[in-house]
Design a protein around this motif. Structure first.
Motif, mmCIF file in Angstrom:
data_model
loop_
_atom_site.group_PDB
_atom_site.id
_atom_site.type_symbol
_atom_site.label_atom_id
_atom_site.label_comp_id
_atom_site.label_asym_id
_atom_site.label_seq_id
_atom_site.Cartn_x
_atom_site.Cartn_y
_atom_site.Cartn_z
ATOM 1 N N ASP A 2 1.836 -6.873 -3.211
ATOM 2 C CA ASP A 2 0.692 -6.082 -2.741
ATOM 3 C C ASP A 2 -0.631 -6.709 -3.180
ATOM 4 O O ASP A 2 -1.573 -6.789 -2.397
ATOM 5 C CB ASP A 2 0.766 -4.643 -3.251
ATOM 6 C CG ASP A 2 1.916 -3.867 -2.636
ATOM 7 O OD1 ASP A 2 2.396 -4.255 -1.553
ATOM 8 O OD2 ASP A 2 2.338 -2.872 -3.245
ATOM 9 N N TRP A 4 -1.220 -9.852 -3.906
ATOM 10 C CA TRP A 4 -1.442 -11.106 -3.181
ATOM 11 C C TRP A 4 -1.915 -10.805 -1.759
ATOM 12 O O TRP A 4 -2.793 -11.475 -1.229
ATOM 13 C CB TRP A 4 -0.181 -11.955 -3.177
ATOM 14 C CG TRP A 4 -0.359 -13.277 -2.509
ATOM 15 C CD1 TRP A 4 0.355 -13.751 -1.441
ATOM 16 C CD2 TRP A 4 -1.300 -14.309 -2.830
ATOM 17 N NE1 TRP A 4 -0.083 -15.007 -1.094
ATOM 18 C CE2 TRP A 4 -1.102 -15.372 -1.931
ATOM 19 C CE3 TRP A 4 -2.297 -14.438 -3.787
ATOM 20 C CZ2 TRP A 4 -1.859 -16.545 -1.957
ATOM 21 C CZ3 TRP A 4 -3.048 -15.600 -3.816
ATOM 22 C CH2 TRP A 4 -2.828 -16.638 -2.909
ATOM 23 N N GLU A 5 -1.365 -9.773 -1.138
ATOM 24 C CA GLU A 5 -1.806 -9.386 0.201
ATOM 25 C C GLU A 5 -3.283 -8.983 0.173
ATOM 26 O O GLU A 5 -4.054 -9.357 1.058
ATOM 27 C CB GLU A 5 -0.952 -8.238 0.728
ATOM 28 C CG GLU A 5 -1.312 -7.825 2.137
ATOM 29 C CD GLU A 5 -0.397 -6.752 2.678
ATOM 30 O OE1 GLU A 5 -0.213 -6.719 3.901
ATOM 31 O OE2 GLU A 5 0.138 -5.946 1.889
ATOM 32 N N GLN A 6 -3.696 -8.250 -0.860
ATOM 33 C CA GLN A 6 -5.101 -7.862 -0.987
ATOM 34 C C GLN A 6 -5.985 -9.087 -1.191
ATOM 35 O O GLN A 6 -7.078 -9.171 -0.623
ATOM 36 C CB GLN A 6 -5.280 -6.887 -2.146
ATOM 37 C CG GLN A 6 -4.737 -5.528 -1.864
ATOM 38 C CD GLN A 6 -4.852 -4.622 -3.078
ATOM 39 O OE1 GLN A 6 -4.738 -5.060 -4.220
ATOM 40 N NE2 GLN A 6 -5.077 -3.347 -2.816
ATOM 41 N N SER A 9 -6.400 -10.836 2.074
ATOM 42 C CA SER A 9 -7.242 -10.067 2.997
ATOM 43 C C SER A 9 -8.730 -10.262 2.727
ATOM 44 O O SER A 9 -9.547 -10.171 3.635
ATOM 45 C CB SER A 9 -6.910 -8.577 2.904
ATOM 46 O OG SER A 9 -5.604 -8.354 3.342
ATOM 47 N N ARG A 64 0.043 -14.939 6.121
ATOM 48 C CA ARG A 64 0.430 -13.524 6.238
ATOM 49 C C ARG A 64 1.863 -13.398 6.734
ATOM 50 O O ARG A 64 2.610 -12.532 6.291
ATOM 51 C CB ARG A 64 -0.536 -12.799 7.165
ATOM 52 C CG ARG A 64 -1.883 -12.570 6.538
ATOM 53 C CD ARG A 64 -2.758 -11.643 7.379
ATOM 54 N NE ARG A 64 -4.060 -11.516 6.789
ATOM 55 C CZ ARG A 64 -5.141 -12.174 7.190
ATOM 56 N NH1 ARG A 64 -5.069 -13.009 8.212
ATOM 57 N NH2 ARG A 64 -6.301 -12.004 6.600
ATOM 58 N N LEU A 67 4.157 -14.167 3.879
ATOM 59 C CA LEU A 67 4.187 -13.035 2.966
ATOM 60 C C LEU A 67 5.138 -11.968 3.498
ATOM 61 O O LEU A 67 5.935 -11.405 2.746
ATOM 62 C CB LEU A 67 2.780 -12.461 2.777
ATOM 63 C CG LEU A 67 2.674 -11.216 1.910
ATOM 64 C CD1 LEU A 67 3.156 -11.486 0.489
ATOM 65 C CD2 LEU A 67 1.244 -10.707 1.906
ATOM 66 N N GLU A 68 5.089 -11.708 4.780
ATOM 67 C CA GLU A 68 5.989 -10.715 5.383
ATOM 68 C C GLU A 68 7.445 -11.158 5.273
ATOM 69 O O GLU A 68 8.332 -10.344 5.009
ATOM 70 C CB GLU A 68 5.613 -10.464 6.844
ATOM 71 C CG GLU A 68 6.391 -9.347 7.489
ATOM 72 C CD GLU A 68 6.288 -8.017 6.744
ATOM 73 O OE1 GLU A 68 7.287 -7.277 6.727
ATOM 74 O OE2 GLU A 68 5.219 -7.719 6.170
ATOM 75 N N ARG A 71 8.543 -10.408 1.803
ATOM 76 C CA ARG A 71 8.769 -8.958 1.646
ATOM 77 C C ARG A 71 10.115 -8.539 2.229
ATOM 78 O O ARG A 71 10.784 -7.679 1.676
ATOM 79 C CB ARG A 71 7.659 -8.166 2.329
ATOM 80 C CG ARG A 71 6.362 -8.145 1.587
ATOM 81 C CD ARG A 71 5.383 -7.237 2.337
ATOM 82 N NE ARG A 71 4.085 -7.248 1.760
ATOM 83 C CZ ARG A 71 3.697 -6.497 0.747
ATOM 84 N NH1 ARG A 71 4.539 -5.670 0.181
ATOM 85 N NH2 ARG A 71 2.474 -6.559 0.284
#
Length: 94
Positions: A2, A4-6, A9, A64, A67-68, A71
């Motif tokens: 989470d 890393w996603e932020q 972004s 991205r 990253l998915e 996940r």
């Protein structure tokens, strides 16, 4: 994941995305105004490596997507209860 996603972004020219650190390895990606990236990997006990590159295509969309994929692949057996603190998930399969 989470955090890393932020970081990804908010990655725009002039900003740096970071993961890791504290007492271990860290990865920093800095976007320059001319679309070049500075990528730094640091091990506080050993060495720091810096690489400059100009990525091709839509590298951010590719990150991205990766990253998915992580996940979807990563077992959700471990949860982060507080920043940097991890525990087994109460819902994990044994």
């Amino acid at each position: 994941m989470d955090s890393w996603e932020q970081e990804l972004s908010s990655l725009v020219p002039g900003r740096t995305a970071s993961i890791g650190g504290d007492r271990g390895l860290s990865l920093d990606i800095h976007v320059h105004e001319d679309d070049w990236l500075s990528i730094q990997v640091s091990d506080p006990d050993r060495v720091t490596t810096i690489l400059g590159t100009r990525p091709r295509g839509d590298w951010m969309a590719e990150q991205r997507e990766r990253l998915e994929q992580v996940r979807q692949t990563w077992p959700r057996e471990v949860i982060e209860t507080t920043p940097g603190t991890y525990e087994w998930s109460p819902n994990r399969r044994r």
